[in-house]
Motif scaffolding. Structure first.
Motif, PDB file in Angstrom:
ATOM      1  N   SER A 263       8.853  -5.224  18.474  1.00  0.00           N
ATOM      2  CA  SER A 263       8.540  -6.565  17.985  1.00  0.00           C
ATOM      3  C   SER A 263       9.814  -7.342  17.708  1.00  0.00           C
ATOM      4  CB  SER A 263       7.698  -6.476  16.710  1.00  0.00           C
ATOM      5  OG  SER A 263       7.459  -7.763  16.174  1.00  0.00           O
ATOM      6  N   GLY A 264       9.738  -8.653  17.900  1.00  0.00           N
ATOM      7  CA  GLY A 264      10.840  -9.532  17.559  1.00  0.00           C
ATOM      8  C   GLY A 264      10.746 -10.094  16.161  1.00  0.00           C
ATOM      9  N   ALA A 265       9.720  -9.689  15.418  1.00  0.00           N
ATOM     10  CA  ALA A 265       9.563 -10.127  14.037  1.00  0.00           C
ATOM     11  C   ALA A 265      10.329  -9.173  13.115  1.00  0.00           C
ATOM     12  CB  ALA A 265       8.080 -10.152  13.672  1.00  0.00           C
ATOM     13  N   GLY A 266      10.237  -9.393  11.818  1.00  0.00           N
ATOM     14  CA  GLY A 266      10.828  -8.471  10.864  1.00  0.00           C
ATOM     15  C   GLY A 266      10.113  -7.128  10.899  1.00  0.00           C
ATOM     16  N   LEU A 267      10.865  -6.042  10.706  1.00  0.00           N
ATOM     17  CA  LEU A 267      10.308  -4.696  10.861  1.00  0.00           C
ATOM     18  C   LEU A 267      10.078  -3.980   9.535  1.00  0.00           C
ATOM     19  CD1 LEU A 267      12.486  -3.434  13.872  1.00  0.00           C
ATOM     20  CD2 LEU A 267      10.360  -4.779  13.911  1.00  0.00           C
ATOM     21  N   GLY A 268      10.157  -4.702   8.418  1.00  0.00           N
ATOM     22  CA  GLY A 268      10.036  -4.070   7.116  1.00  0.00           C
ATOM     23  C   GLY A 268       8.746  -3.285   6.925  1.00  0.00           C
ATOM     24  N   ALA A 269       7.643  -3.764   7.500  1.00  0.00           N
ATOM     25  CA  ALA A 269       6.347  -3.090   7.322  1.00  0.00           C
ATOM     26  C   ALA A 269       6.296  -1.729   7.995  1.00  0.00           C
ATOM     27  CB  ALA A 269       5.219  -3.975   7.858  1.00  0.00           C
ATOM     28  N   LEU A 270       7.256  -1.435   8.863  1.00  0.00           N
ATOM     29  CA  LEU A 270       7.254  -0.145   9.570  1.00  0.00           C
ATOM     30  C   LEU A 270       7.861   0.981   8.743  1.00  0.00           C
ATOM     31  CD1 LEU A 270       8.253  -1.260  13.190  1.00  0.00           C
ATOM     32  CD2 LEU A 270       5.961  -0.903  12.232  1.00  0.00           C
TER      33      LEU A 270
END
Length: 287
Positions: A263-270
């Protein structure tokens, strides 16, 4: 080269366009189309018969020296030291989220057919040193949210920049700017698809082989470990087009692909992970 839309007069402090300018809210759009974009096929998605080639969309020769084509280093020296990207898989690195791209994530891919910087990382000394130490490549922008300091990176590295034609006008000061329309086979195993919705010129890149990765830009955002979904924001362009783009994407991808989603979004949720997988079951589960 495909003709580009007229350039915007809205520019930022470095002569780059204001990425929020001139785009109507989704509530201002009707269900049948969006300003400045061809309706394409009857389903609202790309049609291979309408694909238009672009000129000179080729990777730089590996022997090219970025220093020979860049402007003087002192005029574009990064203000921050930063930290280099993290290697995720063989031939794949993830950059830290950066504020110039609304907290988004950029990627560096070294594919058998060429090297790609996918969206802009932070313009820092560490990132620039990393890229100067890798094979010469091309900068691919998956949406206006990933433009960041495109002009600075292009000046420093001398690489071509590729963007979907709807958002080329946002980059009036960028040299070696190339565009594509609806689909593009960039090289064997590297395919681009226009997926409007998050922004007018949003697109995805499928890199087949090992690893089998879909670089989805902001089409999908992480929602938890191993999970992603389309997440609209106040800057999102057109929800109806977004949904049709997801359907088109599923039909466009080879059966069983992708293995991973980047994803090109923020990856904090991963929760510390960088890639989302397995990718195909996740796509098939989206309504």
């Amino acid at each position: 080269m495909v003709p580009m839309p007229e350039q915007s007069d809205a520019t930022g402090p470095e002569g780059e366009a204001d990425l929020g300018a001139d785009f109507p809210a989704a509530s201002e759009l009707d269900q049948n189309g969006m300003p400045g974009i061809d309706s394409g096929s009857a389903s609202g998605g790309p049609s291979s018969s309408l694909t238009r080639p672009i000129a000179d969309t080729t990777f730089p020769a590996e022997t090219a020296s970025p220093a020979e084509t860049s402007t003087p280093a002192e005029s574009i020296a990064p203000a921050e030291a930063g930290r280099p990207p993290q290697q995720v898989l063989e031939g794949l690195w993830a950059f830290a989220p950066n504020r110039d791209c609304q907290g988004g994530t950029a990627w560096w891919l070294e594919h058998a057919e060429g090297a790609l910087l996918i969206d802009c990382p932070a313009y820092t000394a560490a990132n620039l040193a990393f890229l100067r130490g890798r094979p010469a490549g091309m900068l691919l922008l998956t949406s206006r949210e990933g433009h960041g300091r495109t002009r600075r990176f292009q000046e420093a590295l001398g690489w071509p920049v590729l963007v979907q034609e709807q958002e080329a006008y946002l980059l009036p000061g960028v040299q070696q700017l190339q565009t594509f329309s609806e689909e593009l086979d960039l090289a064997p195993g590297l395919r681009l698809l226009w997926t409007p919705g998050p922004t007018p010129g949003a697109c995805v890149l499928h890199a087949s082989g090992e690893p089998d990765v879909l670089f989805c830009g902001r089409l999908l955002s992480p929602t938890g470990p191993g999970a992603a979904a389309p997440l609209a924001t106040a800057r999102s362009f057109h929800w109806g087009r977004w949904q049709r783009s997801l359907k088109t994407l599923k039909a466009w991808l080879p059966q069983g692909s992708p293995g991973w989603i980047a994803s090109g979004a923020g990856l904090g949720a991963l929760a510390g992970e960088k890639l989302i997988g397995p990718g195909r079951p996740l796509l098939d589960g989206l309504e």
